[in-house]
Design an enzyme around this catalytic site. Structure first.
Site, PDB file in Angstrom:
ATOM      1  N   ALA A 130       0.818  -1.214   0.000  1.00 42.41           N
ATOM      2  CA  ALA A 130       0.000   0.000   0.000  1.00 42.41           C
ATOM      3  C   ALA A 130       0.850   1.262   0.000  1.00 42.41           C
ATOM      4  CB  ALA A 130      -0.930  -0.011   1.218  1.00 42.41           C
ATOM      5  N   GLU A 147       3.363   1.931  -1.686  1.00 38.65           N
ATOM      6  CA  GLU A 147       3.779   2.274  -3.051  1.00 38.65           C
ATOM      7  C   GLU A 147       2.621   2.741  -3.925  1.00 38.65           C
ATOM      8  OE1 GLU A 147       6.660   0.298  -0.955  1.00 38.65           O
ATOM      9  OE2 GLU A 147       4.816  -0.722  -1.556  1.00 38.65           O
ATOM     10  N   HIS A 151       3.053  -0.024  12.932  1.00 39.12           N
ATOM     11  CA  HIS A 151       3.276  -0.039  11.482  1.00 39.12           C
ATOM     12  C   HIS A 151       1.976   0.205  10.728  1.00 39.12           C
ATOM     13  CE1 HIS A 151       3.741  -2.108   7.528  1.00 39.12           C
ATOM     14  NE2 HIS A 151       4.932  -1.547   7.569  1.00 39.12           N
TER      15      HIS A 151
END
Length: 239
Positions: A130, A132, A162
Site C-alpha cells: 500500500a 507504493e 506499522h
C-alpha cells in the site's frame, strides 16, 4: 515588633501576609468544597425538572456490536447516469493479502464492465504494498491515459504501530495525487483489525470493490483534465 530578646535587625520567620494566608488556607479549601457540593446538589435537582427528551442516561454507553455494511453502500447510483463506454479507468492493486485483493479487484472490474467500460479501457497494474500506491497512481495520472484511478489494497492491524504509519501515509499520499494531478483517485484500501473483517468486506454482496467501481466511474465524469474530459461524455465534442 521583634520577639523579646531577639536582635533588632533580625527579620520575623515569615512576612505577616504569609502568616495570615497560611492560617486562612484551610477555611478557604473548606468553603470551596462546600460551594462545589451545593452546586452539584442544585444541578441534580434541576435535572428532575428537565424534559425527558433532554435527559441523558447516566448509564455507561456501550458501543454497537454491529457496524453498518458498505459493500453496496447506502448511496444509490443511477446506472443510466454512469454510462462508461468512453471512459478509461486505471486499477492499481497490491501484492499483499492476494486472496482479499483478488476478490476486490474482480468485484471492481466486473462492475466497471457492467457500467459499460470496455475491457481495453481498463488498465491494470500492481505494486508491492500500500505504501507504493501513491507513487504508482501519480505516474499513471501524469501519463494522461486514464480518467480516474482506483487503488486497491488491504492493511490489517498488527501488534506494532506499522499499521497506523502506513495507513496515514497511504491515504494522505493518494489524496495529494488527486489534488496535484486533477485526476480522481479513489481510496480503495481496506483498513481492518482482523483478516476476517477484510474477508467480510471483500466477498459476496458486501464486496467493497463494487462501490469503489461505481464511485470511480462517477468521479471520472468530473475529471478536470481537458484532454480527456470528453471520454466520459455521451458524445464527443464537435470539431
Amino acid at each position: 515588633g521583634s520577639p523579646a530578646g531577639a536582635p533588632q535587625n533580625q527579620l520575623p520567620p515569615y512576612p505577616s501576609s504569609v502568616r495570615v494566608l497560611r492560617h486562612q488556607l484551610p477555611p478557604l479549601y473548606t468553603m470551596a468544597l462546600l460551594r462545589l457540593s451545593v452546586v452539584a446538589a442544585l444541578l441534580q435537582g434541576a435535572v428532575a425538572f428537565a424534559p425527558s427528551s433532554l435527559r441523558r442516561s447516566v448509564a455507561p454507553r456501550v458501543a454497537k456490536t454491529t457496524a453498518p455494511r458498505m459493500g453496496a453502500m447506502d448511496v444509490k447510483f443511477d446506472p443510466s447516469k454512469l454510462e462508461g463506454e468512453n471512459c478509461r479507468i486505471g486499477i492499481i492493486t497490491t501484492r499483499w493479502n492476494p486472496e482479499i485483493i483478488s476478490s476486490l479487484q474482480t468485484g471492481c472490474k466486473d462492475t466497471l464492465k457492467d457500467l459499460g467500460v470496455k475491457e481495453e479501457n481498463i488498465f491494470e497494474t500492481e505494486v508491492p504494498g500500500a505504501f507504493e500506491l501513491p507513487l504508482a497512481a501519480r505516474f499513471l495520472a501524469l501519463s494522461g491515459t486514464v480518467d480516474a484511478i482506483v487503488c486497491v489494497g488491504c492493511l490489517i492491524k498488527g501488534d506494532t504501530q506499522h499499521f497506523e504509519y502506513i495507513s496515514q501515509a497511504t491515504s494522505s499520499g493518494l489524496m495529494s495525487v488527486g489534488i496535484q494531478t486533477s485526476t480522481p483517485v479513489v481510496y480503495g484500501v481496506l483498513n481492518v483489525n482482523t483478516e476476517q473483517q477484510a474477508l467480510d468486506r471483500a466477498t459476496g454482496p458486501d464486496n467493497h470493490g463494487i462501490s469503489w467501481a461505481q464511485v470511480t466511474k462517477q468521479a471520472s465524469g468530473h475529471s478536470l483534465r481537458p484532454r480527456w474530459r470528453w471520454r466520459c461524455s455521451a458524445r464527443r465534442p464537435s470539431a
